[in-house]
Design an enzyme around this catalytic site. Structure first.
Site, PDB file in Angstrom:
ATOM      1  N   ASP A  20       9.331   0.525   5.195  1.00  0.00           N
ATOM      2  CA  ASP A  20      10.428  -0.004   6.008  1.00  0.00           C
ATOM      3  C   ASP A  20      11.124   1.120   6.769  1.00  0.00           C
ATOM      4  O   ASP A  20      11.343   1.047   7.981  1.00  0.00           O
ATOM      5  CB  ASP A  20      11.446  -0.724   5.111  1.00  0.00           C
ATOM      6  CG  ASP A  20      10.778  -1.774   4.237  1.00  0.00           C
ATOM      7  OD1 ASP A  20       9.620  -2.130   4.518  1.00  0.00           O
ATOM      8  OD2 ASP A  20      11.408  -2.224   3.263  1.00  0.00           O
TER       9      ASP A  20
ATOM     10  N   TYR B 103       8.172  -7.584  -7.549  1.00  0.00           N
ATOM     11  CA  TYR B 103       7.837  -6.334  -6.864  1.00  0.00           C
ATOM     12  C   TYR B 103       7.726  -5.180  -7.866  1.00  0.00           C
ATOM     13  O   TYR B 103       6.767  -4.413  -7.845  1.00  0.00           O
ATOM     14  CB  TYR B 103       8.908  -6.033  -5.816  1.00  0.00           C
ATOM     15  CG  TYR B 103       8.586  -4.873  -4.912  1.00  0.00           C
ATOM     16  CD1 TYR B 103       7.900  -5.061  -3.724  1.00  0.00           C
ATOM     17  CD2 TYR B 103       8.966  -3.574  -5.247  1.00  0.00           C
ATOM     18  CE1 TYR B 103       7.605  -3.996  -2.882  1.00  0.00           C
ATOM     19  CE2 TYR B 103       8.676  -2.507  -4.423  1.00  0.00           C
ATOM     20  CZ  TYR B 103       8.000  -2.726  -3.233  1.00  0.00           C
ATOM     21  OH  TYR B 103       7.700  -1.661  -2.414  1.00  0.00           O
TER      22      TYR B 103
ATOM     23  N   THR C 138       0.833  -1.198   0.000  1.00  0.00           N
ATOM     24  CA  THR C 138       0.000   0.000   0.000  1.00  0.00           C
ATOM     25  C   THR C 138       0.870   1.250   0.000  1.00  0.00           C
ATOM     26  O   THR C 138       0.403   2.322  -0.343  1.00  0.00           O
ATOM     27  CB  THR C 138      -0.874   0.044   1.278  1.00  0.00           C
ATOM     28  OG1 THR C 138      -0.002  -0.170   2.388  1.00  0.00           O
ATOM     29  CG2 THR C 138      -1.955  -1.031   1.266  1.00  0.00           C
TER      30      THR C 138
ATOM     31  N   SER D  58      17.720  -5.071   5.042  1.00  0.00           N
ATOM     32  CA  SER D  58      18.590  -4.132   4.322  1.00  0.00           C
ATOM     33  C   SER D  58      18.305  -2.689   4.732  1.00  0.00           C
ATOM     34  O   SER D  58      19.225  -1.886   4.866  1.00  0.00           O
ATOM     35  CB  SER D  58      18.505  -4.319   2.809  1.00  0.00           C
ATOM     36  OG  SER D  58      17.191  -4.216   2.377  1.00  0.00           O
TER      37      SER D  58
HETATM   38  C1  GLA Z   1       8.956  -4.202   0.779  1.00  0.00           C
HETATM   39  C2  GLA Z   1       9.187  -2.742   0.403  1.00  0.00           C
HETATM   40  C3  GLA Z   1       8.189  -1.840   1.140  1.00  0.00           C
HETATM   41  C4  GLA Z   1       6.751  -2.315   0.949  1.00  0.00           C
HETATM   42  C5  GLA Z   1       6.636  -3.809   1.261  1.00  0.00           C
HETATM   43  C6  GLA Z   1       5.273  -4.363   0.944  1.00  0.00           C
HETATM   44  O1  GLA Z   1       9.282  -4.399   2.116  1.00  0.00           O
HETATM   45  O2  GLA Z   1      10.499  -2.354   0.736  1.00  0.00           O
HETATM   46  O3  GLA Z   1       8.343  -0.519   0.688  1.00  0.00           O
HETATM   47  O4  GLA Z   1       6.286  -2.019  -0.322  1.00  0.00           O
HETATM   48  O5  GLA Z   1       7.601  -4.573   0.532  1.00  0.00           O
HETATM   49  O6  GLA Z   1       4.324  -3.808   1.798  1.00  0.00           O
END
Ligand code: GLA
Length: 349
Positions: free
Chosen positions: A151, A200, A20, A111
Protein backbone atom coordinates in the site's frame (compact mmCIF):
# COMPACT_ATOMS: atom_id res chain seq x y z
CA UNK A 1 -1.14 34.58 8.95
CA UNK A 2 -1.22 30.98 10.19
CA UNK A 3 0.82 28.41 8.27
CA UNK A 4 -1.34 26.15 6.16
CA UNK A 5 -0.30 23.02 4.30
CA UNK A 6 -2.29 20.48 2.26
CA UNK A 7 -1.14 17.06 1.08
CA UNK A 8 -3.05 14.47 -0.95
CA UNK A 9 -2.42 10.75 -1.11
CA UNK A 10 -4.03 8.39 -3.63
CA UNK A 11 -5.55 5.02 -2.83
CA UNK A 12 -4.15 1.94 -4.51
CA UNK A 13 -5.75 -0.65 -6.72
CA UNK A 14 -3.73 -3.77 -7.15
CA UNK A 15 -4.04 -5.13 -10.70
CA UNK A 16 -2.31 -8.40 -9.82
CA UNK A 17 0.02 -9.78 -7.12
CA UNK A 18 -1.83 -9.96 -3.81
CA UNK A 19 -0.54 -11.50 -0.58
CA UNK A 20 2.98 -11.49 -1.96
CA UNK A 21 4.41 -8.39 -0.29
CA UNK A 22 5.04 -9.79 3.20
CA UNK A 23 6.82 -12.81 1.66
CA UNK A 24 9.24 -10.80 -0.54
CA UNK A 25 7.37 -11.36 -3.83
CA UNK A 26 6.04 -9.07 -6.58
CA UNK A 27 2.93 -6.91 -7.13
CA UNK A 28 1.59 -4.69 -9.89
CA UNK A 29 -0.62 -1.93 -8.43
CA UNK A 30 -1.65 1.53 -9.58
CA UNK A 31 -2.14 4.63 -7.45
CA UNK A 32 -5.70 5.87 -8.08
CA UNK A 33 -7.44 9.15 -8.70
CA UNK A 34 -9.59 8.43 -5.62
CA UNK A 35 -7.64 10.03 -2.79
CA UNK A 36 -7.44 11.46 0.71
CA UNK A 37 -6.31 15.02 1.39
CA UNK A 38 -5.20 16.46 4.71
CA UNK A 39 -5.02 20.19 5.44
CA UNK A 40 -3.13 21.33 8.49
CA UNK A 41 -3.54 24.86 9.79
CA UNK A 42 -0.73 25.35 12.24
CA UNK A 43 -1.49 27.41 15.33
CA UNK A 44 1.67 27.94 17.41
CA UNK A 45 -0.40 29.18 20.37
CA UNK A 46 -2.41 25.92 20.59
CA UNK A 47 -1.51 22.82 22.61
CA UNK A 48 -3.88 20.53 20.76
CA UNK A 49 -4.68 19.31 17.30
CA UNK A 50 -8.38 19.49 16.44
CA UNK A 51 -9.14 16.84 13.82
CA UNK A 52 -12.27 16.70 11.64
CA UNK A 53 -13.06 14.52 8.66
CA UNK A 54 -15.79 14.70 6.02
CA UNK A 55 -16.22 10.94 6.39
CA UNK A 56 -17.03 10.91 10.10
CA UNK A 57 -19.20 12.79 12.54
CA UNK A 58 -17.60 14.75 15.33
CA UNK A 59 -14.05 15.79 15.95
CA UNK A 60 -11.10 14.68 18.04
CA UNK A 61 -8.73 16.87 20.02
CA UNK A 62 -5.28 15.34 20.16
CA UNK A 63 -2.92 16.64 22.83
CA UNK A 64 0.54 15.43 23.70
CA UNK A 65 -1.08 13.03 26.20
CA UNK A 66 -3.58 11.40 23.80
CA UNK A 67 -2.89 7.73 23.17
CA UNK A 68 -4.56 5.23 20.83
CA UNK A 69 -6.00 3.07 23.62
CA UNK A 70 -7.64 6.12 25.23
CA UNK A 71 -9.64 7.10 22.11
CA UNK A 72 -13.42 6.68 22.49
CA UNK A 73 -14.69 3.72 20.44
CA UNK A 74 -16.71 5.92 18.08
CA UNK A 75 -13.52 7.85 17.32
CA UNK A 76 -11.60 4.75 16.30
CA UNK A 77 -10.93 6.30 12.89
CA UNK A 78 -8.60 8.84 14.50
CA UNK A 79 -6.19 6.11 15.68
CA UNK A 80 -4.20 6.47 12.44
CA UNK A 81 -3.64 10.13 13.19
CA UNK A 82 -2.77 9.51 16.84
CA UNK A 83 -0.26 6.84 15.75
CA UNK A 84 1.43 9.42 13.53
CA UNK A 85 1.23 12.14 16.15
CA UNK A 86 3.01 9.79 18.58
CA UNK A 87 5.70 9.00 15.99
CA UNK A 88 6.54 12.44 14.58
CA UNK A 89 8.60 14.43 17.07
CA UNK A 90 7.63 18.11 17.41
CA UNK A 91 4.52 17.65 15.31
CA UNK A 92 2.55 20.86 15.01
CA UNK A 93 -0.73 21.77 16.72
CA UNK A 94 -3.73 23.59 15.30
CA UNK A 95 -6.49 22.21 13.05
CA UNK A 96 -6.35 19.18 10.79
CA UNK A 97 -9.08 18.67 8.19
CA UNK A 98 -9.44 15.41 6.27
CA UNK A 99 -11.34 15.05 2.99
CA UNK A 100 -11.54 11.79 1.11
CA UNK A 101 -13.08 10.28 -2.00
CA UNK A 102 -11.76 6.84 -1.06
CA UNK A 103 -14.31 4.36 0.27
CA UNK A 104 -13.32 3.01 3.70
CA UNK A 105 -12.76 -0.66 4.53
CA UNK A 106 -12.76 -1.53 0.83
CA UNK A 107 -9.31 -2.90 0.14
CA UNK A 108 -8.26 0.32 -1.62
CA UNK A 109 -5.78 1.41 1.08
CA UNK A 110 -7.88 4.17 2.59
CA UNK A 111 -6.00 3.96 5.90
CA UNK A 112 -2.54 4.02 4.28
CA UNK A 113 -3.65 7.01 2.16
CA UNK A 114 -4.87 8.80 5.30
CA UNK A 115 -1.58 8.11 7.08
CA UNK A 116 0.49 9.21 4.09
CA UNK A 117 -1.36 12.52 3.62
CA UNK A 118 -1.19 13.28 7.35
CA UNK A 119 2.46 12.14 7.55
CA UNK A 120 3.33 14.63 4.80
CA UNK A 121 1.60 17.59 6.47
CA UNK A 122 3.14 16.68 9.84
CA UNK A 123 6.55 16.92 8.15
CA UNK A 124 7.53 13.30 8.77
CA UNK A 125 10.99 14.19 7.50
CA UNK A 126 11.31 11.16 5.23
CA UNK A 127 11.02 10.40 1.52
CA UNK A 128 10.51 7.44 -0.80
CA UNK A 129 11.15 4.03 0.67
CA UNK A 130 12.09 5.46 4.09
CA UNK A 131 8.69 7.16 4.25
CA UNK A 132 7.01 3.89 3.16
CA UNK A 133 8.73 1.93 5.94
CA UNK A 134 7.96 4.61 8.50
CA UNK A 135 4.26 4.55 7.51
CA UNK A 136 4.28 0.75 7.75
CA UNK A 137 5.29 1.08 11.41
CA UNK A 138 2.66 3.73 12.17
CA UNK A 139 -0.02 1.57 10.46
CA UNK A 140 1.08 -1.32 12.69
CA UNK A 141 0.87 0.94 15.73
CA UNK A 142 -2.68 1.98 14.78
CA UNK A 143 -4.10 -1.42 13.82
CA UNK A 144 -1.84 -4.04 15.40
CA UNK A 145 -1.51 -5.64 11.94
CA UNK A 146 1.86 -6.33 10.39
CA UNK A 147 1.23 -5.74 6.70
CA UNK A 148 3.70 -5.63 3.83
CA UNK A 149 4.74 -2.53 1.91
CA UNK A 150 2.33 -2.82 -1.03
CA UNK A 151 0.00 0.00 0.00
CA UNK A 152 2.64 2.49 1.08
CA UNK A 153 4.91 1.94 -1.95
CA UNK A 154 2.00 2.20 -4.43
CA UNK A 155 0.77 5.39 -2.76
CA UNK A 156 4.20 7.02 -2.66
CA UNK A 157 5.58 5.90 -6.05
CA UNK A 158 2.36 6.14 -8.12
CA UNK A 159 2.70 7.54 -11.64
CA UNK A 160 0.02 8.85 -13.99
CA UNK A 161 -0.69 6.39 -16.79
CA UNK A 162 1.50 3.62 -15.34
CA UNK A 163 1.25 0.57 -13.17
CA UNK A 164 4.17 0.02 -10.79
CA UNK A 165 5.94 -3.31 -10.61
CA UNK A 166 7.01 -3.57 -6.97
CA UNK A 167 9.72 -5.97 -5.87
CA UNK A 168 9.48 -6.56 -2.12
CA UNK A 169 12.78 -8.39 -1.97
CA UNK A 170 15.07 -5.50 -2.86
CA UNK A 171 12.32 -2.82 -2.57
CA UNK A 172 12.90 -1.66 -6.13
CA UNK A 173 10.15 -0.61 -8.53
CA UNK A 174 9.64 -0.21 -12.23
CA UNK A 175 6.94 1.68 -14.17
CA UNK A 176 4.88 -0.18 -16.76
CA UNK A 177 2.98 2.12 -19.12
CA UNK A 178 -0.66 1.07 -19.36
CA UNK A 179 -2.21 0.68 -22.80
CA UNK A 180 -4.65 3.45 -23.77
CA UNK A 181 -7.52 1.22 -24.88
CA UNK A 182 -7.79 -0.14 -21.36
CA UNK A 183 -10.29 0.85 -18.67
CA UNK A 184 -9.95 -0.06 -14.99
CA UNK A 185 -13.17 -0.50 -13.03
CA UNK A 186 -13.44 -1.08 -9.29
CA UNK A 187 -16.67 -2.47 -7.81
CA UNK A 188 -17.46 -2.77 -4.12
CA UNK A 189 -18.90 -6.13 -3.07
CA UNK A 190 -20.95 -4.42 -0.38
CA UNK A 191 -19.05 -6.36 2.30
CA UNK A 192 -16.92 -4.12 4.47
CA UNK A 193 -13.82 -5.53 6.06
CA UNK A 194 -11.21 -4.45 8.57
CA UNK A 195 -7.78 -6.03 8.19
CA UNK A 196 -7.43 -6.39 11.95
CA UNK A 197 -10.54 -8.58 12.29
CA UNK A 198 -9.82 -10.67 9.16
CA UNK A 199 -7.63 -13.76 8.77
CA UNK A 200 -4.81 -11.59 7.42
CA UNK A 201 -2.64 -12.26 10.48
CA UNK A 202 -3.23 -16.00 10.10
CA UNK A 203 -1.96 -15.89 6.50
CA UNK A 204 1.04 -13.81 7.55
CA UNK A 205 1.89 -16.36 10.25
CA UNK A 206 1.53 -19.24 7.79
CA UNK A 207 4.28 -17.62 5.70
CA UNK A 208 6.49 -17.31 8.75
CA UNK A 209 5.97 -21.05 9.36
CA UNK A 210 6.81 -21.84 5.74
CA UNK A 211 9.98 -19.81 6.07
CA UNK A 212 11.09 -21.87 9.07
CA UNK A 213 10.33 -25.10 7.22
CA UNK A 214 11.80 -24.46 3.77
CA UNK A 215 13.50 -21.07 3.96
CA UNK A 216 12.39 -17.92 2.18
CA UNK A 217 10.17 -18.84 -0.78
CA UNK A 218 11.76 -18.40 -4.19
CA UNK A 219 9.21 -17.71 -6.92
CA UNK A 220 11.60 -18.40 -9.76
CA UNK A 221 10.98 -22.14 -9.49
CA UNK A 222 8.48 -24.64 -8.05
CA UNK A 223 11.23 -26.75 -6.40
CA UNK A 224 10.49 -25.77 -2.81
CA UNK A 225 6.91 -26.99 -3.16
CA UNK A 226 8.15 -30.61 -3.07
CA UNK A 227 9.51 -29.98 0.43
CA UNK A 228 6.20 -28.75 1.89
CA UNK A 229 4.31 -31.69 3.39
CA UNK A 230 1.52 -29.81 5.17
CA UNK A 231 -1.51 -29.60 2.82
CA UNK A 232 -2.58 -26.08 3.86
CA UNK A 233 0.92 -24.61 3.78
CA UNK A 234 1.45 -26.18 0.37
CA UNK A 235 -1.57 -24.29 -0.97
CA UNK A 236 -0.31 -21.02 0.51
CA UNK A 237 3.15 -21.51 -1.01
CA UNK A 238 1.64 -22.45 -4.38
CA UNK A 239 -0.34 -19.20 -4.40
CA UNK A 240 2.71 -17.12 -3.56
CA UNK A 241 4.90 -18.69 -6.25
CA UNK A 242 2.27 -18.70 -9.01
CA UNK A 243 1.10 -15.15 -8.16
CA UNK A 244 4.58 -13.65 -8.33
CA UNK A 245 5.17 -15.49 -11.62
CA UNK A 246 1.89 -14.04 -12.92
CA UNK A 247 3.13 -10.53 -12.08
CA UNK A 248 6.19 -11.12 -14.28
CA UNK A 249 4.00 -12.45 -17.10
CA UNK A 250 1.66 -9.47 -16.67
CA UNK A 251 4.56 -7.11 -17.24
CA UNK A 252 5.42 -8.80 -20.56
CA UNK A 253 1.77 -8.86 -21.67
CA UNK A 254 1.30 -5.17 -20.94
CA UNK A 255 4.50 -4.39 -22.83
CA UNK A 256 3.24 -6.29 -25.84
CA UNK A 257 -0.30 -4.85 -25.51
CA UNK A 258 -1.92 -8.30 -25.12
CA UNK A 259 -4.73 -7.22 -22.82
CA UNK A 260 -6.79 -10.33 -23.46
CA UNK A 261 -4.11 -12.57 -21.97
CA UNK A 262 -3.55 -10.03 -19.17
CA UNK A 263 -7.24 -10.45 -18.30
CA UNK A 264 -6.85 -14.24 -18.27
CA UNK A 265 -4.00 -13.86 -15.75
CA UNK A 266 -6.29 -11.78 -13.52
CA UNK A 267 -8.88 -14.54 -13.56
CA UNK A 268 -6.21 -17.14 -12.67
CA UNK A 269 -5.04 -14.86 -9.87
CA UNK A 270 -8.56 -14.69 -8.43
CA UNK A 271 -8.86 -18.49 -8.59
CA UNK A 272 -5.56 -18.85 -6.72
CA UNK A 273 -6.60 -16.30 -4.06
CA UNK A 274 -9.89 -18.17 -3.67
CA UNK A 275 -8.74 -21.78 -3.72
CA UNK A 276 -5.14 -21.80 -2.57
CA UNK A 277 -4.96 -18.69 -0.43
CA UNK A 278 -8.58 -18.81 0.77
CA UNK A 279 -9.09 -15.06 1.17
CA UNK A 280 -12.12 -14.65 -1.08
CA UNK A 281 -15.79 -14.72 -0.10
CA UNK A 282 -18.87 -15.64 -2.18
CA UNK A 283 -19.81 -11.97 -2.74
CA UNK A 284 -16.42 -11.35 -4.41
CA UNK A 285 -16.55 -14.60 -6.42
CA UNK A 286 -20.06 -13.85 -7.70
CA UNK A 287 -19.08 -10.33 -8.65
CA UNK A 288 -16.05 -11.54 -10.59
CA UNK A 289 -18.18 -14.19 -12.35
CA UNK A 290 -20.90 -11.76 -13.30
CA UNK A 291 -18.48 -9.12 -14.62
CA UNK A 292 -16.78 -11.75 -16.74
CA UNK A 293 -20.06 -12.34 -18.59
CA UNK A 294 -20.08 -8.72 -19.84
CA UNK A 295 -18.83 -8.28 -23.40
CA UNK A 296 -15.59 -6.33 -23.50
CA UNK A 297 -14.39 -7.39 -20.02
CA UNK A 298 -10.92 -8.93 -20.27
CA UNK A 299 -10.51 -10.01 -16.67
CA UNK A 300 -11.51 -9.44 -13.04
CA UNK A 301 -10.23 -10.39 -9.60
CA UNK A 302 -10.44 -9.36 -5.99
CA UNK A 303 -8.03 -6.57 -5.16
CA UNK A 304 -6.15 -6.07 -1.89
CA UNK A 305 -6.43 -8.38 1.08
CA UNK A 306 -9.83 -9.93 0.23
CA UNK A 307 -12.34 -11.07 2.90
CA UNK A 308 -14.69 -8.38 1.48
CA UNK A 309 -14.02 -5.02 -0.14
CA UNK A 310 -13.61 -4.57 -3.89
CA UNK A 311 -12.88 -6.34 -7.12
CA UNK A 312 -10.98 -4.81 -10.03
CA UNK A 313 -11.90 -5.45 -13.66
CA UNK A 314 -10.15 -4.41 -16.86
CA UNK A 315 -12.21 -3.90 -19.96
CA UNK A 316 -12.62 -2.17 -23.29
CA UNK A 317 -13.53 1.47 -22.59
CA UNK A 318 -17.27 1.89 -22.01
CA UNK A 319 -18.14 -1.79 -21.79
CA UNK A 320 -19.20 -1.75 -18.11
CA UNK A 321 -22.09 0.58 -17.36
CA UNK A 322 -21.45 1.54 -13.74
CA UNK A 323 -25.05 2.54 -13.00
CA UNK A 324 -26.41 -0.85 -14.05
CA UNK A 325 -24.39 -2.73 -11.42
CA UNK A 326 -26.45 -1.51 -8.44
CA UNK A 327 -23.28 -1.47 -6.37
CA UNK A 328 -20.79 1.26 -5.60
CA UNK A 329 -18.42 1.32 -8.58
CA UNK A 330 -15.73 3.61 -9.92
CA UNK A 331 -13.79 4.02 -13.14
CA UNK A 332 -10.24 4.66 -11.92
CA UNK A 333 -7.07 5.72 -13.63
CA UNK A 334 -3.42 5.40 -12.72
CA UNK A 335 -2.33 8.59 -10.96
CA UNK A 336 0.67 10.27 -9.44
CA UNK A 337 1.78 9.41 -5.94
CA UNK A 338 1.29 11.34 -2.69
CA UNK A 339 2.40 14.97 -2.73
CA UNK A 340 2.17 18.31 -0.98
CA UNK A 341 -0.43 20.33 -2.92
CA UNK A 342 -0.39 23.77 -1.38
CA UNK A 343 1.72 25.25 1.31
CA UNK A 344 2.71 28.64 2.60
CA UNK A 345 5.22 26.86 4.79
CA UNK A 346 8.29 24.95 3.68
CA UNK A 347 7.66 21.46 5.03
CA UNK A 348 10.56 19.72 6.67
CA UNK A 349 10.60 16.78 4.19
C1 GLA B 1 -3.42 -5.39 2.54
C2 GLA B 1 -2.05 -5.13 3.16
C3 GLA B 1 -0.96 -5.18 2.08
C4 GLA B 1 -1.04 -6.46 1.26
C5 GLA B 1 -2.46 -6.69 0.76
C6 GLA B 1 -2.63 -8.02 0.07
O1 GLA B 1 -3.76 -4.34 1.69
O2 GLA B 1 -2.03 -3.86 3.78
O3 GLA B 1 0.30 -5.05 2.70
O4 GLA B 1 -0.57 -7.55 1.98
O5 GLA B 1 -3.41 -6.62 1.83
O6 GLA B 1 -1.89 -8.04 -1.11
Amino acid sequence: MLDKITACAPGRVNLIGDHTDYAYGLSLPIATDLDTCATLIIDPSSAQLNVTSDLYEGSVDITKDTSIDKLPLNMNWAKHIVALAESVPNRPFGKLKIKSTLPLGSGLSSSAALQTAVGLVFGANRKGIDLAKFLQTTERLATGVTGGLLDQMAIIFGKKGSAILLNFDDLSYEYITLPENFEIIVVHSGVRRELSSSKYKERFNEFKKLETLVGRLDYSSDDQLKMVKDRVLLKRARHFISESQRVLQAKELLHSGDINSFGTLMVESHKSLKEDFEVSIPALDNLVDSLLTIKGVYGARLTGAGFGGCIVAVCEPGSIELGSLNLRAWKVSASDGAHICTSNKMPNL
